[in-house]
Design a protein around this motif. Structure first.
Motif, PDB file in Angstrom:
ATOM      1  N   THR A   1     -35.206  11.944   7.906  1.00  0.00           N
ATOM      2  CA  THR A   1     -35.535  10.851   8.809  1.00  0.00           C
ATOM      3  C   THR A   1     -36.039   9.663   7.999  1.00  0.00           C
ATOM      4  N   ALA A   2     -36.007   8.484   8.626  1.00  0.00           N
ATOM      5  CA  ALA A   2     -36.534   7.270   7.997  1.00  0.00           C
ATOM      6  C   ALA A   2     -37.226   6.455   9.077  1.00  0.00           C
ATOM      7  N   GLU A   3     -38.239   5.688   8.683  1.00  0.00           N
ATOM      8  CA  GLU A   3     -39.026   4.946   9.673  1.00  0.00           C
ATOM      9  C   GLU A   3     -39.138   3.474   9.280  1.00  0.00           C
ATOM     10  N   TRP A   4     -38.905   2.620  10.257  1.00  0.00           N
ATOM     11  CA  TRP A   4     -39.162   1.185  10.080  1.00  0.00           C
ATOM     12  C   TRP A   4     -40.340   0.823  10.981  1.00  0.00           C
ATOM     13  N   SER A   5     -41.429   0.369  10.397  1.00  0.00           N
ATOM     14  CA  SER A   5     -41.675   0.322   8.971  1.00  0.00           C
ATOM     15  C   SER A   5     -43.106   0.768   8.723  1.00  0.00           C
ATOM     16  N   LEU A   6     -43.399   1.095   7.473  1.00  0.00           N
ATOM     17  CA  LEU A   6     -44.705   1.598   7.080  1.00  0.00           C
ATOM     18  C   LEU A   6     -45.795   0.587   7.441  1.00  0.00           C
ATOM     19  N   GLY A   7     -46.839   1.088   8.102  1.00  0.00           N
ATOM     20  CA  GLY A   7     -47.949   0.230   8.510  1.00  0.00           C
ATOM     21  C   GLY A   7     -47.926  -0.122   9.985  1.00  0.00           C
ATOM     22  N   GLN A   8     -46.789   0.101  10.657  1.00  0.00           N
ATOM     23  CA  GLN A   8     -46.702  -0.185  12.091  1.00  0.00           C
ATOM     24  C   GLN A   8     -47.009   1.044  12.945  1.00  0.00           C
ATOM     25  N   GLU A   9     -47.183   2.187  12.290  1.00  0.00           N
ATOM     26  CA  GLU A   9     -47.367   3.438  13.017  1.00  0.00           C
ATOM     27  C   GLU A   9     -48.830   3.672  13.384  1.00  0.00           C
ATOM     28  N   SER A  10     -49.050   4.510  14.381  1.00  0.00           N
ATOM     29  CA  SER A  10     -50.395   5.021  14.649  1.00  0.00           C
ATOM     30  C   SER A  10     -50.615   6.198  13.700  1.00  0.00           C
ATOM     31  N   THR A  11     -51.834   6.376  13.238  1.00  0.00           N
ATOM     32  CA  THR A  11     -52.081   7.371  12.187  1.00  0.00           C
ATOM     33  C   THR A  11     -51.743   8.790  12.630  1.00  0.00           C
ATOM     34  N   ASP A  12     -51.868   9.075  13.928  1.00  0.00           N
ATOM     35  CA  ASP A  12     -51.608  10.438  14.395  1.00  0.00           C
ATOM     36  C   ASP A  12     -50.130  10.813  14.339  1.00  0.00           C
ATOM     37  N   ILE A  13     -49.243   9.827  14.206  1.00  0.00           N
ATOM     38  CA  ILE A  13     -47.809  10.116  14.242  1.00  0.00           C
ATOM     39  C   ILE A  13     -47.371  10.938  13.041  1.00  0.00           C
ATOM     40  N   TRP A  14     -48.138  10.835  11.931  1.00  0.00           N
ATOM     41  CA  TRP A  14     -47.752  11.570  10.723  1.00  0.00           C
ATOM     42  C   TRP A  14     -47.916  13.076  10.889  1.00  0.00           C
ATOM     43  N   ASN A  15     -48.879  13.500  11.696  1.00  0.00           N
ATOM     44  CA  ASN A  15     -49.018  14.938  11.959  1.00  0.00           C
ATOM     45  C   ASN A  15     -47.764  15.476  12.637  1.00  0.00           C
ATOM     46  N   LEU A  16     -47.221  14.677  13.548  1.00  0.00           N
ATOM     47  CA  LEU A  16     -45.998  15.069  14.249  1.00  0.00           C
ATOM     48  C   LEU A  16     -44.809  15.101  13.290  1.00  0.00           C
ATOM     49  N   ILE A  17     -44.644  14.052  12.503  1.00  0.00           N
ATOM     50  CA  ILE A  17     -43.506  13.978  11.581  1.00  0.00           C
ATOM     51  C   ILE A  17     -43.549  15.122  10.580  1.00  0.00           C
ATOM     52  N   GLN A  18     -44.755  15.435  10.111  1.00  0.00           N
ATOM     53  CA  GLN A  18     -44.900  16.495   9.113  1.00  0.00           C
ATOM     54  C   GLN A  18     -44.374  17.837   9.623  1.00  0.00           C
ATOM     55  N   LYS A  19     -44.477  18.076  10.923  1.00  0.00           N
ATOM     56  CA  LYS A  19     -43.974  19.325  11.511  1.00  0.00           C
ATOM     57  C   LYS A  19     -42.469  19.479  11.309  1.00  0.00           C
ATOM     58  N   TYR A  20     -41.751  18.361  11.215  1.00  0.00           N
ATOM     59  CA  TYR A  20     -40.288  18.412  11.185  1.00  0.00           C
ATOM     60  C   TYR A  20     -39.687  18.173   9.803  1.00  0.00           C
ATOM     61  N   VAL A  21     -40.510  17.774   8.855  1.00  0.00           N
ATOM     62  CA  VAL A  21     -39.962  17.512   7.519  1.00  0.00           C
ATOM     63  C   VAL A  21     -40.435  18.524   6.486  1.00  0.00           C
ATOM     64  N   ASN A  22     -41.345  19.401   6.859  1.00  0.00           N
ATOM     65  CA  ASN A  22     -41.821  20.425   5.915  1.00  0.00           C
ATOM     66  C   ASN A  22     -41.507  21.823   6.435  1.00  0.00           C
TER      67      ASN A  22
END
Length: 575
Positions: A554-575
């Motif tokens: 996956t790729a995201e546009w763009s770094l810095g526009q996300e809410s911090t909690d979104i990374w916990n969700l993304i991590q579930k699908y990329v690791n």
């Protein structure tokens, strides 16, 4: 009297017989074969490619068959590239460039000079002709020349083929019917290729490349025959990561912004790749401007994060379809651009190059994909990853040639956003679930899943709609704008700021099932406001699509526009 009656009966029978014979007897009329092949002048060569007679853009010269470049490109091998501005023919191999000048028997493979015993490339007016023997060196084709009139049958398709044997001498006709003119004669035991079957006739192709119809009862021994030709296909090797890629574009606009990379990375989880927007094409000569930082790369590497620097044809320097065309349609300008890109990549130590060219017109398509081929060779030679950004596939962006990208590039990135964009005449979601799904499914028709990266947004748009005045409606009458009764403008917001806009408006969100997003609307100051949110609830189904289709990442546009909690969700699908 009886004799007279009998005579009349005989005459009537004879006349009836003649009428019946004329109506049902086979025509002996010969079709004009020059007309059949589209030959209009001496020296012109008719061309059949597989099961199609194509435009007669061929010629015989010194006993050799030559075919016009556009026929080679469109029907035989699209990897051949003719630069009409600089009069050079190119063909890209995985790690080399083949170059041929007009009127020469010599050609170069990178810096090595080679020769043939015939002229490889000729021109006549604005048309470039390539010797079929040279095309055959790099293409799995076979061909057969025939005369009366001069024409060539070119086979490009191999494998299981429907064939049959001619049972008795017969004729190939222009259409199915005994009154149709004759194209060619077939002899007993000749083999023909069956193209399609009708009730009493079959459409066939002869070994000489004549395509027409024969009666079903003139054929026997119909079978599927495996037709092959020994040919060593080129292997376009790719760099393939052994993990799920999680790439974030980092929208860097100045050198000072590079210093914030540590802070940006600190809030992420599962990030594997950064794509900073460092490089822009400065002019149509192929020069670049860059704010790339080796310190940025070093820090990212310390965090086990790769850096693929992004190069763009907009937002700095050139920024129009015409400028991109003027840049890419000249071989020397592409060479300048590629040389500078590789030099910059090596200077700062990045791991790859991410191409984000969004100003490619229809006429620029063949030049753009040639640029990608040429860049892929240099990336392959230097161990750099090449990824290419693409719109969601639509009928109006086929010029990007995703299929060829999927062969020569390492990764094809789908920008699964801007469904409704800045300047859109109506409001809508930036990235609905079905839009992302469509982008993935359409791309997978052309590109292997292991090379596809699904891009998703960390932003949305707040839409403002105001009714058009009577004067505006009157002035737009008869134009496309007249279809819309409101003026639309929008502002892009990151995830947290979008939530803040809703809170400030004092409204609640509802779930838009069709879009797969939380939605809010309100009215203020005579305008209607609408927003479709990107949040954990909208992002997770898109990540599940990546997982379902076994994509590269996956790729995201763009770094810095996300809410911090979104990374916990993304991590579930990329690791």
């Amino acid at each position: 009297m009886i004799q007279l009656v009998l005579l009349i009966i005989l005459v009537i029978a004879a006349i009836a017989g003649i009428v019946i014979w004329k109506r049902y007897s086979p025509s002996k009329e010969q079709y004009d074969m020059k007309k059949y092949y589209g030959i209009e002048k001496d020296g012109q060569l008719g061309i059949t490619v597989d099961n199609k007679v194509v435009e007669a853009k061929g010629k015989l010269s010194d006993g050799k068959a030559y075919v016009a470049y556009d026929v080679v490109r469109d029907y035989i091998n699209s990897r051949f590239y003719w630069d009409s501005n600089e009069n050079v023919l190119l063909y890209m191999l995985p790690k080399d460039m083949i170059s041929v000048d007009v009127g020469s028997k010599d050609y170069s493979v990178s810096r090595e000079k080679k020769s043939e015993d015939y002229v490889i490339l000729k021109t006549e007016g604005n048309t470039a002709y390539i010797a079929l023997d040279f095309v055959q060196q790099y293409t799995n084709i076979d061909y057969e020349m025939s005369s009366n009139p001069d024409h060539v049958m070119i086979r490009t398709k191999w494998g299981k083929t429907d064939v049959a044997t001619v049972k008795k001498n017969t004729q190939v006709r222009y259409q199915g019917g005994v009154k149709s003119p004759v194209l060619a004669e077939l002899k007993k035991k000749d083999e023909v290729t069956i193209i399609e079957s009708e009730e009493n006739w079959k459409k066939i192709r002869t070994k000489e490349g004549v395509i027409g119809y024969v009666k079903n009862n003139t054929l026997k021994n119909e079978e599927k025959k495996n037709i092959t030709r020994k040919f060593d296909e080129q292997n376009y090797s790719s760099i393939s990561k052994d993990y799920t890629i999680n790439m974030a574009w980092h929208n860097v606009t100045n050198q000072d912004a590079n210093k914030g990379v540590a802070q940006k990375i600190a809030q992420t989880k599962g990030l594997t790749t950064l794509a900073p927007t460092w490089v822009h094409v400065a002019d149509t000569s192929g020069n670049i401007t860059s704010i790339a930082s080796s310190d940025y790369v070093s820090y990212a590497h310390q965090q086990n994060i790769e850096v693929w620097m992004t190069v763009r044809d907009f937002d700095g320097g050139i920024s129009s379809e015409q400028e991109s065309y003027e840049l890419l349609s000249y071989t020397s300008r592409r060479e300048t651009l590629i040389t500078q890109l590789i030099a910059e990549a090596l200077r700062v130590g990045v791991d790859g190059i991410n191409v984000d060219f969004e100003k490619i017109s229809d006429k620029c398509g063949e030049h753009y994909i040639e640029f990608i081929r040429e860049l892929s060779v240099k990336c392959r030679q230097n161990g750099l990853v090449l990824s290419v950004d693409n719109y969601v596939p639509k009928s109006f962006n086929t010029q990007y040639d995703r299929k060829e990208q999927g062969i020569v590039a390492d990764y094809v990135v789908i920008m699964g956003y801007d469904e409704y964009y800045a300047g859109s005449p109506e409001a809508g979601p930036v990235s609905s679930y079905n839009y992302v799904k469509e982008g993935i499914e359409e791309t997978l028709k052309e590109v292997p899943a292991k090379k596809v990266i699904s891009g998703i947004p960390f932003f949305t748009r707040l839409w403002k709609e105001t009714p058009k005045t009577e004067e505006e409606l009157a002035s737009e009458k008869g134009t496309d704008a007249a279809e819309y009764s409101v003026n639309v403008e929008s502002v892009a917001y990151g995830m947290d700021n979008a939530q803040a806009q809703i809170k400030q408006a004092g409204v609640e969100t509802t779930w838009d099932k069709k879009a797969g997003q939380n939605y809010a609307t309100w009215e203020a100051d005579g305008a209607k406001y609408e927003i479709w949110l990107e949040d954990a609830k909208s992002i997770e189904p898109k990540l599940k699509l990546m997982q379902k289709y076994k994509l590269a990442g996956t790729a995201e546009w763009s770094l810095g526009q996300e809410s911090t909690d979104i990374w916990n969700l993304i991590q579930k699908y990329v690791n």
